[in-house]
Write a protein that holds these residues in place. Structure first.
Motif, PDB file in Angstrom:
ATOM      1  N   LYS A 151      -1.334  -1.791  -3.841  1.00 31.23           N
ATOM      2  CA  LYS A 151      -2.339  -1.389  -2.862  1.00 31.23           C
ATOM      3  C   LYS A 151      -2.341  -2.304  -1.642  1.00 31.23           C
ATOM      4  O   LYS A 151      -2.411  -1.847  -0.502  1.00 31.23           O
ATOM      5  N   SER A 152      -2.241  -3.606  -1.885  1.00 27.91           N
ATOM      6  CA  SER A 152      -2.301  -4.550  -0.763  1.00 27.91           C
ATOM      7  C   SER A 152      -1.060  -4.445   0.127  1.00 27.91           C
ATOM      8  O   SER A 152      -1.161  -4.526   1.351  1.00 27.91           O
TER       9      SER A 152
ATOM     10  N   LEU B 233      -1.301  -3.316   4.006  1.00 29.54           N
ATOM     11  CA  LEU B 233      -0.774  -4.168   5.065  1.00 29.54           C
ATOM     12  C   LEU B 233       0.096  -3.371   6.019  1.00 29.54           C
ATOM     13  O   LEU B 233       0.056  -3.558   7.239  1.00 29.54           O
ATOM     14  N   TRP B 234       0.872  -2.469   5.479  1.00 31.67           N
ATOM     15  CA  TRP B 234       1.703  -1.594   6.316  1.00 31.67           C
ATOM     16  C   TRP B 234       0.823  -0.685   7.177  1.00 31.67           C
ATOM     17  O   TRP B 234       1.084  -0.493   8.370  1.00 31.67           O
ATOM     18  N   MET B 235      -0.250  -0.181   6.600  1.00 35.30           N
ATOM     19  CA  MET B 235      -1.123   0.720   7.339  1.00 35.30           C
ATOM     20  C   MET B 235      -1.835   0.012   8.494  1.00 35.30           C
ATOM     21  O   MET B 235      -2.046   0.598   9.555  1.00 35.30           O
ATOM     22  N   THR B 236      -2.169  -1.260   8.296  1.00 32.77           N
ATOM     23  CA  THR B 236      -2.972  -1.962   9.299  1.00 32.77           C
ATOM     24  C   THR B 236      -2.148  -2.612  10.396  1.00 32.77           C
ATOM     25  O   THR B 236      -2.575  -2.634  11.558  1.00 32.77           O
ATOM     26  N   ASN B 237      -0.979  -3.160  10.051  1.00 32.37           N
ATOM     27  CA  ASN B 237      -0.215  -3.841  11.109  1.00 32.37           C
ATOM     28  C   ASN B 237       0.989  -3.037  11.591  1.00 32.37           C
ATOM     29  O   ASN B 237       1.758  -3.503  12.436  1.00 32.37           O
ATOM     30  N   ASN B 238       1.168  -1.835  11.030  1.00 34.45           N
ATOM     31  CA  ASN B 238       2.211  -0.911  11.484  1.00 34.45           C
ATOM     32  C   ASN B 238       3.630  -1.448  11.331  1.00 34.45           C
ATOM     33  O   ASN B 238       4.553  -0.967  11.964  1.00 34.45           O
ATOM     34  N   THR B 239       3.786  -2.495  10.521  1.00 33.38           N
ATOM     35  CA  THR B 239       5.110  -3.046  10.239  1.00 33.38           C
ATOM     36  C   THR B 239       5.351  -2.987   8.742  1.00 33.38           C
ATOM     37  O   THR B 239       4.592  -3.557   7.963  1.00 33.38           O
ATOM     38  N   ASN B 240       6.407  -2.305   8.346  1.00 33.87           N
ATOM     39  CA  ASN B 240       6.688  -2.116   6.928  1.00 33.87           C
ATOM     40  C   ASN B 240       7.523  -3.278   6.414  1.00 33.87           C
ATOM     41  O   ASN B 240       8.716  -3.371   6.684  1.00 33.87           O
TER      42      ASN B 240
ATOM     43  N   VAL C  46       8.773   2.941  -5.501  1.00 33.67           N
ATOM     44  CA  VAL C  46       7.788   2.697  -6.552  1.00 33.67           C
ATOM     45  C   VAL C  46       6.474   2.184  -5.965  1.00 33.67           C
ATOM     46  O   VAL C  46       5.389   2.562  -6.431  1.00 33.67           O
ATOM     47  N   ILE C  47       6.507   1.358  -4.921  1.00 29.45           N
ATOM     48  CA  ILE C  47       5.268   0.859  -4.299  1.00 29.45           C
ATOM     49  C   ILE C  47       4.508   1.997  -3.631  1.00 29.45           C
ATOM     50  O   ILE C  47       3.287   2.129  -3.776  1.00 29.45           O
ATOM     51  N   TYR C  48       5.222   2.849  -2.890  1.00 28.38           N
ATOM     52  CA  TYR C  48       4.568   3.982  -2.242  1.00 28.38           C
ATOM     53  C   TYR C  48       3.852   4.850  -3.271  1.00 28.38           C
ATOM     54  O   TYR C  48       2.689   5.250  -3.085  1.00 28.38           O
ATOM     55  N   CYS C  49       4.551   5.160  -4.359  1.00 29.92           N
ATOM     56  CA  CYS C  49       3.988   6.043  -5.384  1.00 29.92           C
ATOM     57  C   CYS C  49       2.740   5.435  -6.015  1.00 29.92           C
ATOM     58  O   CYS C  49       1.698   6.099  -6.118  1.00 29.92           O
ATOM     59  N   GLN C  50       2.825   4.175  -6.404  1.00 27.17           N
ATOM     60  CA  GLN C  50       1.680   3.554  -7.080  1.00 27.17           C
ATOM     61  C   GLN C  50       0.510   3.341  -6.133  1.00 27.17           C
ATOM     62  O   GLN C  50      -0.654   3.441  -6.545  1.00 27.17           O
ATOM     63  N   ALA C  51       0.777   3.064  -4.872  1.00 23.94           N
ATOM     64  CA  ALA C  51      -0.309   2.898  -3.897  1.00 23.94           C
ATOM     65  C   ALA C  51      -1.024   4.218  -3.658  1.00 23.94           C
ATOM     66  O   ALA C  51      -2.260   4.259  -3.566  1.00 23.94           O
ATOM     67  N   LEU C  52      -0.278   5.310  -3.566  1.00 24.68           N
ATOM     68  CA  LEU C  52      -0.917   6.606  -3.358  1.00 24.68           C
ATOM     69  C   LEU C  52      -1.640   7.071  -4.615  1.00 24.68           C
ATOM     70  O   LEU C  52      -2.686   7.734  -4.526  1.00 24.68           O
ATOM     71  N   ALA C  53      -1.111   6.711  -5.795  1.00 25.95           N
ATOM     72  CA  ALA C  53      -1.802   7.058  -7.044  1.00 25.95           C
ATOM     73  C   ALA C  53      -3.148   6.363  -7.131  1.00 25.95           C
ATOM     74  O   ALA C  53      -4.127   6.925  -7.649  1.00 25.95           O
ATOM     75  N   ALA C  54      -3.225   5.127  -6.633  1.00 24.09           N
ATOM     76  CA  ALA C  54      -4.474   4.357  -6.687  1.00 24.09           C
ATOM     77  C   ALA C  54      -5.355   4.604  -5.476  1.00 24.09           C
ATOM     78  O   ALA C  54      -6.517   4.173  -5.457  1.00 24.09           O
TER      79      ALA C  54
ATOM     80  N   GLY D 280      -6.547   7.191  -1.851  1.00 21.68           N
ATOM     81  CA  GLY D 280      -7.224   8.450  -1.600  1.00 21.68           C
ATOM     82  C   GLY D 280      -6.675   9.141  -0.366  1.00 21.68           C
ATOM     83  O   GLY D 280      -5.493   9.042  -0.046  1.00 21.68           O
ATOM     84  N   LEU D 281      -7.565   9.804   0.362  1.00 19.97           N
ATOM     85  CA  LEU D 281      -7.166  10.605   1.515  1.00 19.97           C
ATOM     86  C   LEU D 281      -6.506   9.761   2.599  1.00 19.97           C
ATOM     87  O   LEU D 281      -5.482  10.164   3.174  1.00 19.97           O
ATOM     88  N   GLU D 282      -7.050   8.569   2.886  1.00 18.88           N
ATOM     89  CA  GLU D 282      -6.518   7.750   3.973  1.00 18.88           C
ATOM     90  C   GLU D 282      -5.055   7.383   3.721  1.00 18.88           C
ATOM     91  O   GLU D 282      -4.203   7.510   4.604  1.00 18.88           O
ATOM     92  N   GLU D 283      -4.767   6.942   2.508  1.00 18.60           N
ATOM     93  CA  GLU D 283      -3.384   6.556   2.186  1.00 18.60           C
ATOM     94  C   GLU D 283      -2.457   7.779   2.208  1.00 18.60           C
ATOM     95  O   GLU D 283      -1.329   7.698   2.713  1.00 18.60           O
ATOM     96  N   TRP D 284      -2.954   8.906   1.700  1.00 20.08           N
ATOM     97  CA  TRP D 284      -2.112  10.094   1.635  1.00 20.08           C
ATOM     98  C   TRP D 284      -1.773  10.598   3.035  1.00 20.08           C
ATOM     99  O   TRP D 284      -0.612  10.925   3.323  1.00 20.08           O
ATOM    100  N   GLU D 285      -2.758  10.658   3.900  1.00 18.54           N
ATOM    101  CA  GLU D 285      -2.495  11.174   5.247  1.00 18.54           C
ATOM    102  C   GLU D 285      -1.636  10.217   6.067  1.00 18.54           C
ATOM    103  O   GLU D 285      -0.839  10.647   6.906  1.00 18.54           O
ATOM    104  N   PHE D 286      -1.752   8.922   5.817  1.00 19.65           N
ATOM    105  CA  PHE D 286      -0.865   7.958   6.471  1.00 19.65           C
ATOM    106  C   PHE D 286       0.580   8.221   6.044  1.00 19.65           C
ATOM    107  O   PHE D 286       1.497   8.266   6.877  1.00 19.65           O
ATOM    108  N   ALA D 287       0.775   8.412   4.737  1.00 19.79           N
ATOM    109  CA  ALA D 287       2.125   8.675   4.230  1.00 19.79           C
ATOM    110  C   ALA D 287       2.651  10.008   4.749  1.00 19.79           C
ATOM    111  O   ALA D 287       3.829  10.121   5.107  1.00 19.79           O
ATOM    112  N   TRP D 288       1.777  11.021   4.803  1.00 24.02           N
ATOM    113  CA  TRP D 288       2.210  12.330   5.303  1.00 24.02           C
ATOM    114  C   TRP D 288       2.619  12.249   6.781  1.00 24.02           C
ATOM    115  O   TRP D 288       3.642  12.831   7.176  1.00 24.02           O
ATOM    116  N   ASP D 289       1.843  11.522   7.563  1.00 24.97           N
ATOM    117  CA  ASP D 289       2.180  11.361   8.977  1.00 24.97           C
ATOM    118  C   ASP D 289       3.530  10.667   9.136  1.00 24.97           C
ATOM    119  O   ASP D 289       4.351  11.061   9.972  1.00 24.97           O
TER     120      ASP D 289
END
Length: 908
Positions: free
Chosen positions: A724-725, A729-736, A745-753, A755-764
């Protein structure tokens, strides 16, 4: 991509062909051809039957006339780009193509009819010419059979004579497909266009995917693998586009490209593309084509380098040089991961392009393995081809087996020889343990229709085919096996074979290969060998998950069909050392307990591959009720101190069955806690690397990824918080800063834990990134959310090719089906949209969705599905799913209480 997503069909009218400049006699003939073509009308079918000298064939072509060569002329007026400019009228796009084919024939049996194949085409103006007498024969009629034979019947007034040479001319018109079969349309957007006015403009291209029976959708032909011939191709296409095909270009003038004749080959290997793709300068005969942006960024460099090394290995191994050009092309759209067309190998983009800093190290392994598989086909399949589709394993099994040898040689860091057991052996075992399995070599009469042919492209053909070849190599010895392969390829070069041709070529030693291999290729299943160390008795029978089913494998006491190797140490015995045989091994309870004690107290005393295989055998023997489920679960206790990948991989695969059976029951909580306890040491082993988003010194290690996956999915707080962290961090500082190896595996587990904010960020990010590897990671991760409404939204997106490419629809649905939150959604979705889903490669979708079925109600729904929907080639897949569901129901009923009590005892 669907044509409906590109533009209205009302704009797809055929426009007048642009006037060609005079550049020689060929172009002049093209103009005359097209003028005449517009005057021709299709001939209506006859009103009365016409007699022939021989009865019409049922599903297979007669061999009264044989094709020797084709002259194929195809006109593709598709625009590769349509630029909208002010005060400029854009041309109408067209999805039609036309052309003609002249087939040179040899008559071997007197006949008044010529049968060949055609599908979804308007075929007209048949003409037959006697090349010996230089006379034209009168064609009485031609009929396109509206059944599964897909025959085009040419009826003559006079018979063709034995020994005569003839030519058959046919003109045709067709429509470019939107379903990734035959001649199909693909589109993409360049992130950095070559021209300012092209910004964000779609590019279009056409390509072919003919295997197994789709060449007949492009032009009339004798579309069977044994009907080999040379192909001479000329394509008329737009300016500023490049045409590629099986052979080198002979002439390339203005709007047409003429290619040199191909080798003698089967029709399904015929291929061409028309696009704006480019390549980097590399080896003279080896080029890798891709979108210009990808080439300029260097994303084809790894494929270029590894392909040359693999090709060199094969030439040395087979002692037969690859003599023609070899083009590889990374396609935005393609149904299979790769297709071995001779001289023009096609791949899905992400399966060929490697992006430094974005693609994982493990992505290199996948690219190398896929290239090795397709290049092996240049010998097995292209140079030497099976006679009929019932022995497809002679192509695919060999390519699978050889790919491991090749990658192990050119990239030893990937340790492919170990992974063969974990990947292919386990896959074959799983598919071949049901009575609905099929032999490697089916009777030809059972593989006739296009649907029955498609059913052959399964795990039995690919994985079991590879496993039995490896087993034969182990029995004969690698050098003897290799010598036999050289004899086989040289003896049958440019010809068609069956398995007995292979056995004859391999019979130079002291082993009767035919007798040895018949039991492994001509009947279903595999044996379980039971060793009683107390009495010294050894016996075998067919292994079936439903052990009450009648065994069809020849069984009895004594040794198995192949020598099994015993390893004795002290009081215990281990059989099938290093898993060289295609069989499972069972022991008396005393020996089992001694082996499990050894693996817990001294794991190094058991060979690595067997540490995995003991787990796999124990769990599957338990599913077949040959040992207790408690014994199988006991085999996982040693994992709390295990850091090697293969034992963990086998454990994960088998415990995954428990997850699928119990993740909706009270068993799941204690089971999840046990798995969390077992994986903690493995997770901590890599924790410093993972927390700092780095990988261990061996960058190809799968263990770190498996540790994160199991720890997070089973609720280890340190793991979930880490995922999650990192994502936040990627969502807030825009640097992956997540390491490419860990992103999936990190993407999957972060989205599993999340909600909407993480999912729409990944979709975008998924919608806007041009990085192919990143797109793949994100597409899979989007299916990991536990929010049902988001999963439902994602399923709806698969109906829109602008959101999810057609070739990715199956993988999205299967990913959602694997998620317990999305399983029921996916099952309802495919039934509601079956007409759309069934056009895809839907076998995997059915298998993945139904693997969780374990209740009488789910069985009832599945059986209703099998009778209500038009399943076509998926009938066998659904029957296997029904059988597996019955096995699941019985197994859960008998083992739920025991499993629950075992996990409760372990965690207490």
């Amino acid at each position: 991509m669907s044509k409906n997503s590109l533009m209205s069909k009302t704009l797809a009218a055929v426009f007048a062909i642009l006037t060609l400049s005079v550049i020689g006699s060929l172009v002049t003939m093209v103009i005359v051809y097209n003028i005449q073509l517009q005057k021709l009308k299709p001939t209506p079918p006859p009103t009365a039957p016409v007699t022939t000298l021989a009865p019409p064939p049922e599903m297979r072509l007669r061999e009264d006339v044989l094709p020797r060569s084709y002259q194929v002329f195809i006109h593709i007026p598709l625009y590769t780009r349509i630029i909208e400019e002010v005060n400029v009228t854009s041309p109408n796009q067209t999805f039609l193509f036309d052309g003609n084919v002249t087939v040179h024939l040899e008559c071997v049996q007197k006949t008044k009819t010529i049968f060949l194949h055609s599908r979804n085409q308007n075929v007209f103006k048949p003409m037959v010419h006697d090349l010996n007498s230089n006379k034209q024969l009168e064609v009485r009629n031609h009929i396109l059979h509206d059944d599964q034979s897909e025959f085009l019947e040419i009826i003559l007034n006079d018979a063709l004579e034995v020994g005569g040479n003839y030519s058959l001319f046919l003109a045709f018109k067709g429509e470019i497909s939107d379903s990734l079969h035959g001649l199909f349309l693909s589109s993409y957007q360049e992130g950095t266009p070559a021209h300012e006015e092209d910004t964000n403009v779609y590019r279009y291209m056409v390509a072919t995917n003919m295997q197994p029976t789709d060449t007949r959708k492009v032009f009339p032909c004798f579309d069977e693998p044994a009907m080999k011939a040379r192909f001479n191709l000329t394509i008329i296409h737009r300016r500023d586009t490049t045409a590629l095909s099986n052979q080198d270009v002979a002439d390339d003038e203005w709007q047409y490209t003429r290619f040199q004749p191909t080798e003698v080959m089967s029709p399904y290997l015929f291929a061409f593309t028309v696009s704006e793709f480019k390549h980097m300068l590399s080896i003279a005969f080896l080029q890798t084509y891709a979108r210009p942006e990808a080439v300029d960024a260097g994303h084809t460099a790894y494929a270029d380098s590894i392909t040359g090394n693999i090709l060199h290995f094969y030439q040395n191994y087979f002692d037969i040089r690859y003599t023609q050009k070899l083009d590889q092309i990374a396609m935005p759209d393609l149904a299979p991961l790769g297709m071995e067309n001779w001289g023009l190998v096609t791949y899905q983009e992400w399966a060929l392009l490697y992006e430094e800093g974005v693609s994982s190290h493990l992505h290199k392994e996948m690219i190398a393995s896929l290239i090795a598989h397709e290049l092996a086909h240049q010998w097995f399949g292209n140079m030497v081809t099976m006679k009929w589709w019932n022995e497809l394993w002679l192509n695919e099994g060999f390519a699978n087996y050889m790919s491991y040898l090749a990658v192990d040689k050119v990239a030893p860091a990937f340790k492919m020889s170990d992974k063969f057991i974990a990947n292919e052996l386990h896959s074959a075992f799983e598919a071949d343990a049901l009575t609905s399995s099929h032999p490697l070599t089916l009777p030809a009469a059972e593989v006739q229709t296009p649907d029955e042919i498609m059913e052959m492209f399964d795990r039995i053909t690919y994985s079991k085919g590879a496993v039995v070849l490896k087993m034969l190599a182990d029995v004969l010895g690698e050098s003897v096996f290799q010598k036999g392969i050289k004899i086989y390829l040289e003896r049958f070069r440019l010809k068609n074979t069956d398995q007995y041709d292979l056995w004859d070529s391999e019979s130079g030693g002291f082993v009767d290969v035919k007798t040895l291999m018949d039991t492994w290729t001509n009947q279903i299943g595999y044996p379980v060998i039971t060793i009683n160390t107390n009495s010294g008795e050894v016996y075998q029978k067919q292994f079936l998950l439903n052990d009450t089913s009648e065994s069809k494998v020849k069984s009895g006491s004594g040794q198995s069909a192949l020598e099994w190797i015993l390893f004795e140490k002290g009081e215990w015995i281990l059989a099938n050392v290093n898993c060289t045989g295609y069989y499972r091994v069972n022991y008396d309870l005393t020996n089992w307990q001694r082996l499990l004690n050894e693996i817990e107290t001294n794991p190094g005393g058991i060979p690595l591959l067997n540490r995995g295989q003991l787990i796999d055998d124990a769990f599957n023997l338990a599913r077949a009720q040959l040992v207790s489920v408690s014994l199988a679960l006991n085999s996982t206790r040693f994992l709390s101190n295990e850091t090697e990948y293969i034992p963990w991989q086998f454990a994960e695969k088998n415990l995954d069955y428990f997850v699928l059976m119990f993740d909706r029951s009270e068993v799941y909580g204690p089971m999840q806690k046990y798995l969390q306890n077992q994986v903690t040491a493995l997770y901590n082993y890599y924790k410093n690397y993972t927390d700092n988003s780095t990988v261990p010194p061996d960058p190809t290690s799968h263990s770190q990824i498996l540790a994160v996956k199991l720890a997070c999915s089973n609720g280890l707080h340190e793991c979930v918080n880490m995922a999650k962290s990192m994502f936040k961090l990627w969502m807030t500082n825009n640097t992956n800063r997540i390491h490419p190896n860990l992103r999936s595996v990190i993407y999957c587990q972060a989205l599993a834990a999340g909600g909407l904010e993480e999912w729409e960020f990944a979709w975008d990010r998924f919608q806007n990134t041009s990085d192919i590897s990143e797109k793949d990671h994100l597409r899979e991760a989007l299916a990991c959310t536990k929010k049902i409404w988001l999963l439902n939204r994602y399923l709806d997106y698969t109906l829109n090719p602008d959101k999810i490419r057609l070739m990715d629809v199956s993988s999205v649905i299967t990913s959602i089906a694997y998620n317990e939150a999305g399983h029921a959604l996916a099952w309802n979705f495919i039934r509601a949209n079956w007409n759309y889903i069934s056009k895809l490669y839907a076998g995997e979708v059915i298998t993945e969705i139904t693997q969780r079925f374990s209740t009488p109600f789910e069985l009832q729904e599945l059986e209703r599905f099998s009778t209500t929907y038009d399943l076509g080639y998926l009938s066998r897949v659904v029957q296997r799913a029904i059988e597996q569901t019955k096995v699941n129901i019985q197994w859960v009923k008998e083992n739920r209480e025991t499993v629950l009590n075992w996990f409760l005892a372990e965690i207490s």
